[in-house]
Design a protein around this motif. Structure first.
Motif, PDB file in Angstrom:
ATOM      1  N   ASP B 119       0.837  -1.219   0.000  1.00  0.00           N
ATOM      2  CA  ASP B 119       0.000   0.000   0.000  1.00  0.00           C
ATOM      3  C   ASP B 119       0.863   1.256   0.000  1.00  0.00           C
ATOM      4  O   ASP B 119       0.471   2.288  -0.556  1.00  0.00           O
ATOM      5  CB  ASP B 119      -0.893   0.029   1.249  1.00  0.00           C
ATOM      6  CG  ASP B 119      -1.996  -1.024   1.200  1.00  0.00           C
ATOM      7  OD1 ASP B 119      -2.184  -1.649   0.135  1.00  0.00           O
ATOM      8  OD2 ASP B 119      -2.651  -1.228   2.239  1.00  0.00           O
ATOM      9  N   GLU B 122       1.989   2.005  -3.449  1.00  0.00           N
ATOM     10  CA  GLU B 122       0.867   2.465  -4.291  1.00  0.00           C
ATOM     11  C   GLU B 122       0.285   3.774  -3.759  1.00  0.00           C
ATOM     12  O   GLU B 122      -0.766   4.219  -4.204  1.00  0.00           O
ATOM     13  CB  GLU B 122      -0.201   1.370  -4.369  1.00  0.00           C
ATOM     14  CG  GLU B 122       0.278   0.180  -5.183  1.00  0.00           C
ATOM     15  CD  GLU B 122      -0.773  -0.909  -5.368  1.00  0.00           C
ATOM     16  OE1 GLU B 122      -1.704  -0.983  -4.531  1.00  0.00           O
ATOM     17  OE2 GLU B 122      -0.674  -1.657  -6.360  1.00  0.00           O
ATOM     18  N   TRP B 123       0.971   4.354  -2.799  1.00  0.00           N
ATOM     19  CA  TRP B 123       0.595   5.647  -2.223  1.00  0.00           C
ATOM     20  C   TRP B 123      -0.818   5.620  -1.641  1.00  0.00           C
ATOM     21  O   TRP B 123      -1.495   6.641  -1.553  1.00  0.00           O
ATOM     22  CB  TRP B 123       0.771   6.783  -3.252  1.00  0.00           C
ATOM     23  CG  TRP B 123       2.191   6.921  -3.724  1.00  0.00           C
ATOM     24  CD1 TRP B 123       2.895   6.036  -4.483  1.00  0.00           C
ATOM     25  CD2 TRP B 123       3.115   7.991  -3.438  1.00  0.00           C
ATOM     26  NE1 TRP B 123       4.191   6.479  -4.693  1.00  0.00           N
ATOM     27  CE2 TRP B 123       4.354   7.681  -4.078  1.00  0.00           C
ATOM     28  CE3 TRP B 123       3.021   9.190  -2.716  1.00  0.00           C
ATOM     29  CZ2 TRP B 123       5.466   8.510  -4.010  1.00  0.00           C
ATOM     30  CZ3 TRP B 123       4.138  10.018  -2.665  1.00  0.00           C
ATOM     31  CH2 TRP B 123       5.338   9.677  -3.306  1.00  0.00           C
ATOM     32  N   LYS B 124      -1.258   4.423  -1.233  1.00  0.00           N
ATOM     33  CA  LYS B 124      -2.555   4.321  -0.563  1.00  0.00           C
ATOM     34  C   LYS B 124      -2.396   4.614   0.926  1.00  0.00           C
ATOM     35  O   LYS B 124      -3.341   5.019   1.596  1.00  0.00           O
ATOM     36  CB  LYS B 124      -3.139   2.910  -0.741  1.00  0.00           C
ATOM     37  CG  LYS B 124      -3.579   2.599  -2.166  1.00  0.00           C
ATOM     38  CD  LYS B 124      -4.050   1.141  -2.274  1.00  0.00           C
ATOM     39  CE  LYS B 124      -4.343   0.790  -3.723  1.00  0.00           C
ATOM     40  NZ  LYS B 124      -4.492  -0.682  -3.897  1.00  0.00           N
ATOM     41  N   HIS B 125      -1.216   4.308   1.429  1.00  0.00           N
ATOM     42  CA  HIS B 125      -0.907   4.617   2.838  1.00  0.00           C
ATOM     43  C   HIS B 125       0.195   5.665   2.877  1.00  0.00           C
ATOM     44  O   HIS B 125       1.264   5.468   2.302  1.00  0.00           O
ATOM     45  CB  HIS B 125      -0.450   3.351   3.572  1.00  0.00           C
ATOM     46  CG  HIS B 125       0.169   3.633   4.913  1.00  0.00           C
ATOM     47  ND1 HIS B 125      -0.542   4.230   5.936  1.00  0.00           N
ATOM     48  CD2 HIS B 125       1.422   3.433   5.385  1.00  0.00           C
ATOM     49  CE1 HIS B 125       0.260   4.368   6.996  1.00  0.00           C
ATOM     50  NE2 HIS B 125       1.452   3.898   6.687  1.00  0.00           N
ATOM     51  N   THR B 126      -0.080   6.786   3.522  1.00  0.00           N
ATOM     52  CA  THR B 126       0.931   7.833   3.648  1.00  0.00           C
ATOM     53  C   THR B 126       1.761   7.573   4.905  1.00  0.00           C
ATOM     54  O   THR B 126       1.212   7.482   6.000  1.00  0.00           O
ATOM     55  CB  THR B 126       0.252   9.215   3.760  1.00  0.00           C
ATOM     56  OG1 THR B 126      -0.577   9.398   2.615  1.00  0.00           O
ATOM     57  CG2 THR B 126       1.301  10.323   3.795  1.00  0.00           C
TER      58      THR B 126
END
Lengths: 383, 383
Positions: B119, B122-126
C-alpha cells in the motif's frame, strides 16, 4: 595534493523558502509553546513583517522583546534572558537579520545556563542545550538562519566574539524574499560582500582534492559575481531571491566540510567593528583584499583557481594579483569602500593588534601563519 | 525566464564521512535500542565491513537479517517486517548500498502499519511514522543514505515502484569510503552513471533563474565528467571518496529545490530492470541519451547550458546533439553500454509501454509530455 579530511555534517533546520511563507509559522510552532518574539530596531513594523508575524501568531501565546541592535550586545540580550527565565518561555522566534538571529541563539543558550552568559563566548561553558529557536529572515547575509554559529558583542569591553553549538540550530528558517524590497542598497551590498567573503574564507586556503567543496564554493562565488554585475536589477524578485538563497548556502557549513578554513578576515573585521563601528560587511571588504595581497604566495594555488573558475582569467591575465583586482572591482561595483581612510577613519594599527592579542587571536588563518606581526602588515595595507 | 518556486528543504540526517568511521555507530545508536542489522548478499562478510559493524555493536542488542537482494523485493522485506514486529525492534541499521537502505526504509515504514506494505508503494498509505534507521553506506550511487526516498520491487508482479517520506530519512549515514576498495569496476561505473543521471534529471529540464541549483548541479556533473576522465585512477582513495560524496549530493534533494524535475529516465529504467533484469545504472545509460535525442528541442536551452558549462563546448560545437554525444562518450568511457541490444536483449517496446501504463506513467517528464507514444519512441531509440 592534500586529501580532504573526515567530517561530520548535520544541519537539521527546516528551510521554508518563498513568497508568503511567513504565514507558515502558525503551524511551525505548536500552540502549547510560550514564545519570545525577538526583533531589532523596529524596521519590521514599517515593512509589514511585524504585522504578518503577529497575524500568524494569533492563536499562540507570545511576549515581545525588541531593540536588539546590529552587532548585538550581551548587555541588551541579558534582559531577554531574564524574560525567558522569568516567564517560562520555551520557544524563541527571531525575526530579523543575522544580528537578531545570533542574539536569539545567545539568549536560547544563556537562559538554560546558571552562570554569566559571556562564559559561552569565552568558551568556558559548552552549550549542550538551548531553548528551541525559529527564525524569520529579513536580511540575507550571514546564514545564521540555518547554522549553529553566533557572534555577540560585549559593549562594556568592546569585544566581539563567537560561539557555536548544535543546540542552537534554528528548528526552522522562514526565508520570504519579498521582505527584501525595503532593504537599502547599503544592506544589499553588505549582504553580497558578506556572502562572498564567507565563501572565500572556506575556499581561499590551501588546495585539497575536495571536488564537491570547491565546485560548490565556486558556484556561489560566481553567483555573487553575477549578481554584482547585475546590480542595476537589484530591485527585482529574481535578483533578491537568488541573493537570499546564495547567502544561506555560503554559511550553512556544507562548502566547508573536511577542508581548511581561514576566518582571519572575519576575526580582524570583528575588531574593526568593535573599535570603529563599521558595518560587518564593510570591514570584510577592507580586510579581505589586504589579507590576500599579504598572503598571495601562501594562497597562490587557490587564488589562481579562483581567477580561472570564478572570474574567467586566463593566459597572462591569470595571476594572483589580477584575481585580487577582480575581487576589489566586485566590491567597488556595489559601492563598497576598500580602505579605512575612505570612511574617514585614521586607524591605530597597534590598538587593533592589541585587541586581537587580547582575544587570543595570535595565530590566525588556515595555517596559523597570521601572527600579530602579520596582522599588523595586513592592517597597514588596509589603512 | 521562469523564477524558481517556493520550497521546503529539510534534511536531518547526520553524515559521518571518512576513513574508520564505522566504529562510530557504537555511539550513534543508544545501547537501550533493540537493533535489526539488515544487509545484503554477504559481500560485507568478505570485505571486512561485517566484522567492523559487529565489533562496534558489541555492547548492543541486535538481530541480523541478511539476503536483501539488488532491487529489493517486497517479498523478502516482509520477512524483516515480521521480525521487527515480533521482536520489538526499535532501530534498524542498514549496511549496504541503495538496495539495502531502500529496503530498510520499507521495513521501517511497513512495520508501523497494519495493512500490507505494498500500500505504501501504491501511495494508498501515507507514511507518517517509521522505526528509526541508521545507514552504513558500502556502495555509493543512490544518495539513499541521506534522503527520504525508496524504490522497491514486487517480484510477483514484476513491478518496481517508489515512495518517499520524511519519516524514513536515516538518523545517521556513516560514509567510510575505504569500504569501496573491494567494489568491482561495474559497481563503480554504475555509481558514476547513476550519479550523473540523478543530477541530470534535476537539471536537464526547462530553464529557471535558480542560480544555486544550476550552479551546484553543474559542479556535480563536472565532478562526474572529471572522475570518468580519471577512470584509470579509480582505485585511489581520492577518486573513491570524491565519488562517494558527489553521489550523496546528487540525490539529497538540495539541487532540486524549487526547480522542475524530470525522472522519466528513472521511471522507464525501472521497467527495464523489472522486465529484463538489467542493473539500475545500466538502464539509465540506455534511456537517458535516447530520451534526450527524442526531446532535444524541448530541452534545448538546458542541453546547451550543459554543453557549455559542463563539457566546455563552444562555437559551432555547442549544439544539443554534441552535448548528448558527450554524455554518451562519458558512459562509454567507463565501459557502460548504450543500447539494449548490446546486452543481447531483444526488447518488446509494447510490453514496456504497457507496463508504464499499468503503473500510471502516462505523462512523464517535467512537463508531462512523455505520453505512452513518446515513451515508445524513446524505447525505439534505445533498442
Amino acid at each position: 595534493m592534500t586529501t580532504f579530511s573526515n567530517f561530520t555534517y548535520y544541519n537539521p533546520t527546516r528551510i521554508v523558502f518563498g513568497s508568503g511563507t511567513i504565514a507558515s509559522i502558525e503551524k511551525l510552532i505548536h500552540t502549547d509553546k510560550k514564545i519570545l518574539f525577538i526583533y531589532g530596531g523596529g524596521s519590521i513594523k514599517t515593512n509589514g513583517v511585524y504585522a504578518q508575524v503577529t497575524e500568524a501568531l494569533k492563536g499562540h501565546t507570545f511576549t515581545e522583546f525588541s531593540g536588539v541592535e546590529a552587532n548585538p550586545h550581551k548587555e541588551t540580550l541579558d534582559k531577554a534572558v531574564a524574560v525567558v527565565k522569568n516567564e517560562g518561555i520555551d520557544f524563541i522566534l527571531a525575526v530579523g537579520g543575522g544580528s537578531v538571529i545570533d542574539g536569539a541563539k545567545y539568549v536560547a543558550a544563556a537562559a538554560l545556563y546558571d552562570g554569566d552568559g559571556w562564559d559561552i563566548l569565552e568558551w568556558k561553558h559548552t552549550v549542550k542545550k538551548a531553548v528551541p529557536i525559529g527564525a524569520v529572515l529579513t536580511l540575507p547575509a550571514t546564514g545564521s538562519e540555518s547554522n549553529g554559529g553566533s557572534v555577540i558583542t560585549r559593549a562594556e569591553t568592546q569585544e566581539k566574539r563567537f560561539f557555536k553549538s548544535e543546540a542552537v540550530y534554528p528548528v526552522f528558517a522562514v526565508m520570504d524574499y519579498t521582505v527584501m524590497t525595503t532593504l537599502s542598497d547599503r544592506q544589499l551590498a553588505n549582504g553580497l560582500v558578506d556572502t562572498f567573503v564567507h565563501t572565500a574564507e572556506q575556499y581561499l586556503t590551501y588546495p585539497t582534492d575536495g571536488m564537491v567543496q570547491d565546485g560548490y564554493a565556486e558556484a556561489l562565488l560566481r553567483n555573487i559575481a553575477a549578481l554584482a554585475k547585475d546590480w542595476e536589477n537589484r530591485r527585482t524578485e529574481s535578483w533578491q531571491k537568488n541573493l537570499m538563497w546564495t547567502s544561506n548556502q555560503a554559511l550553512n557549513e556544507l562548502i566547508g566540510v573536511g577542508v581548511p578554513q581561514d576566518w582571519a578576515t572575519h576575526m580582524i573585521g570583528h575588531e574593526l567593528t568593535a573599535i570603529y563601528g563599521l558595518d560587518h560587511g564593510q570591514t570584510l571588504a577592507i580586510v579581505l583584499p589586504a589579507l590576500l595581497r599579504q598572503l598571495r604566495l601562501q594562497k597562490s594555488k587557490k587564488l589562481l583557481k579562483m581567477g580561472r573558475n570564478v572570474f574567467g582569467l586566463e593566459g597572462a591575465d591569470l595571476t594572483e594579483d589580477k584575481t585580487i583586482d577582480k575581487i576589489e572591482a566586485l566590491f567597488r561595483s556595489v559601492d563598497v569602500k576598500l580602505t579605512l581612510s575612505e570612511y574617514g577613519i585614521k586607524a591605530d594599527v597597534d590598538a587593533v593588534v592589541t585587541a586581537l592579542k587580547g582575544h587570543g587571536m595570535t595565530a590566525l588563518g588556515e595555517t596559523g601563519s597570521i601572527t600579530p606581526d602579520v596582522a599588523a602588515c595586513i592592517l597597514q595595507r588596509a589603512l
